[in-house]
Scaffold this motif. Structure first.
Motif, PDB file in Angstrom:
ATOM      1  N   THR A   2       0.872  -1.166   0.000  1.00  0.00           N
ATOM      2  CA  THR A   2       0.000   0.000   0.000  1.00  0.00           C
ATOM      3  C   THR A   2       0.910   1.217   0.000  1.00  0.00           C
ATOM      4  O   THR A   2       1.839   1.305   0.795  1.00  0.00           O
ATOM      5  N   VAL A   3       0.650   2.135  -0.913  1.00  0.00           N
ATOM      6  CA  VAL A   3       1.471   3.331  -1.067  1.00  0.00           C
ATOM      7  C   VAL A   3       0.688   4.548  -0.599  1.00  0.00           C
ATOM      8  O   VAL A   3      -0.480   4.709  -0.956  1.00  0.00           O
ATOM      9  N   LEU A   4       1.322   5.392   0.193  1.00  0.00           N
ATOM     10  CA  LEU A   4       0.745   6.655   0.612  1.00  0.00           C
ATOM     11  C   LEU A   4       1.220   7.722  -0.366  1.00  0.00           C
ATOM     12  O   LEU A   4       2.415   8.004  -0.454  1.00  0.00           O
ATOM     13  N   ASP A   5       0.283   8.276  -1.126  1.00  0.00           N
ATOM     14  CA  ASP A   5       0.598   9.297  -2.122  1.00  0.00           C
ATOM     15  C   ASP A   5       0.192  10.657  -1.566  1.00  0.00           C
ATOM     16  O   ASP A   5      -0.951  11.074  -1.685  1.00  0.00           O
ATOM     17  N   LEU A   6       1.139  11.330  -0.929  1.00  0.00           N
ATOM     18  CA  LEU A   6       0.883  12.657  -0.371  1.00  0.00           C
ATOM     19  C   LEU A   6       0.922  13.682  -1.486  1.00  0.00           C
ATOM     20  O   LEU A   6       1.879  13.736  -2.248  1.00  0.00           O
ATOM     21  N   GLY A   7      -0.137  14.475  -1.579  1.00  0.00           N
ATOM     22  CA  GLY A   7      -0.227  15.426  -2.679  1.00  0.00           C
ATOM     23  C   GLY A   7      -0.590  14.723  -3.966  1.00  0.00           C
ATOM     24  O   GLY A   7      -0.049  15.012  -5.025  1.00  0.00           O
ATOM     25  N   CYS A   8      -1.527  13.779  -3.879  1.00  0.00           N
ATOM     26  CA  CYS A   8      -1.882  12.937  -5.034  1.00  0.00           C
ATOM     27  C   CYS A   8      -2.542  13.715  -6.156  1.00  0.00           C
ATOM     28  O   CYS A   8      -2.575  13.257  -7.290  1.00  0.00           O
ATOM     29  N   GLY A   9      -3.075  14.888  -5.858  1.00  0.00           N
ATOM     30  CA  GLY A   9      -3.729  15.679  -6.899  1.00  0.00           C
ATOM     31  C   GLY A   9      -4.857  14.912  -7.546  1.00  0.00           C
ATOM     32  O   GLY A   9      -5.678  14.297  -6.871  1.00  0.00           O
ATOM     33  N   SER A  10      -4.884  14.896  -8.853  1.00  0.00           N
ATOM     34  CA  SER A  10      -5.952  14.225  -9.594  1.00  0.00           C
ATOM     35  C   SER A  10      -5.734  12.720  -9.691  1.00  0.00           C
ATOM     36  O   SER A  10      -6.545  12.022 -10.285  1.00  0.00           O
TER      37      SER A  10
ATOM     38  N   ASP B 169      -3.251   0.589 -11.566  1.00  0.00           N
ATOM     39  CA  ASP B 169      -3.287  -0.318 -12.720  1.00  0.00           C
ATOM     40  C   ASP B 169      -2.291  -1.463 -12.560  1.00  0.00           C
ATOM     41  O   ASP B 169      -2.503  -2.555 -13.085  1.00  0.00           O
ATOM     42  N   ALA B 170      -1.209  -1.215 -11.808  1.00  0.00           N
ATOM     43  CA  ALA B 170      -0.193  -2.238 -11.564  1.00  0.00           C
ATOM     44  C   ALA B 170      -0.560  -3.134 -10.377  1.00  0.00           C
ATOM     45  O   ALA B 170       0.209  -4.010 -10.002  1.00  0.00           O
ATOM     46  N   GLY B 171      -1.737  -2.881  -9.772  1.00  0.00           N
ATOM     47  CA  GLY B 171      -2.202  -3.732  -8.688  1.00  0.00           C
ATOM     48  C   GLY B 171      -1.828  -3.286  -7.290  1.00  0.00           C
ATOM     49  O   GLY B 171      -2.028  -4.023  -6.324  1.00  0.00           O
ATOM     50  N   VAL B 172      -1.291  -2.088  -7.164  1.00  0.00           N
ATOM     51  CA  VAL B 172      -0.886  -1.564  -5.860  1.00  0.00           C
ATOM     52  C   VAL B 172      -2.072  -0.833  -5.222  1.00  0.00           C
ATOM     53  O   VAL B 172      -2.814  -0.135  -5.911  1.00  0.00           O
ATOM     54  N   SER B 173      -2.254  -0.988  -3.922  1.00  0.00           N
ATOM     55  CA  SER B 173      -3.236  -0.186  -3.199  1.00  0.00           C
ATOM     56  C   SER B 173      -2.631   1.183  -2.962  1.00  0.00           C
ATOM     57  O   SER B 173      -1.467   1.286  -2.574  1.00  0.00           O
TER      58      SER B 173
END
Length: 120
Positions: free
Chosen positions: A47-55, A65-69
């Motif tokens: 599971t990846v935390l995307d800080l500032g993920c925007g859109s 798409d690569a199967g990562v949460s």
């Protein structure tokens, strides 16, 4: 340490220009090689935390798409609304969505799901 006065307007800047930013960024994946390398180092159930993920595009979309949460956090409600729309268009569940004051969060795990309950 003091901050620049315009820092107080950054969230409203992203809210006002969310669509234009998304149009420019969604198909301009200049950091793809870095993200591919990052993905290659993750365990299958990551599971990846995307800080500032925007859109959510292109980075979160690629990882999903690569199967990562992916847990996406952004302070712009407009950017996060675009993220929700983009993930929905990919056929993923984005029915639950939270906006917490100036911070908005979503989580994708077999679709987008609420990560934090509303704290308002």
């Amino acid at each position: 340490m003091s901050h620049h006065p315009s820092a107080d307007q950054i969230i409203s800047l992203y809210d006002r220009h969310a669509a234009a930013w998304n149009d420019l960024r969604a198909n301009h994946f200049i950091d793809r090689k870095w993200i591919e390398r990052f993905r290659s180092l993750l365990p299958r159930s990551a599971t990846v935390l995307d800080l500032g993920c925007g859109s959510g595009q292109p980075v979160a979309r690629y990882l999903i798409d690569a199967g990562v949460s992916v847990v996406g956090v952004d302070s712009s409600a407009q950017m996060l609304a675009l993220c929700k729309c983009a993930i929905s268009s990919a056929g993923m569940d984005s029915r639950r969505h939270a906006h917490i004051g100036a911070r908005s969060t979503v989580r994708r795990h077999s679709g987008m799901e609420q990560f934090f309950p509303s704290q308002t």
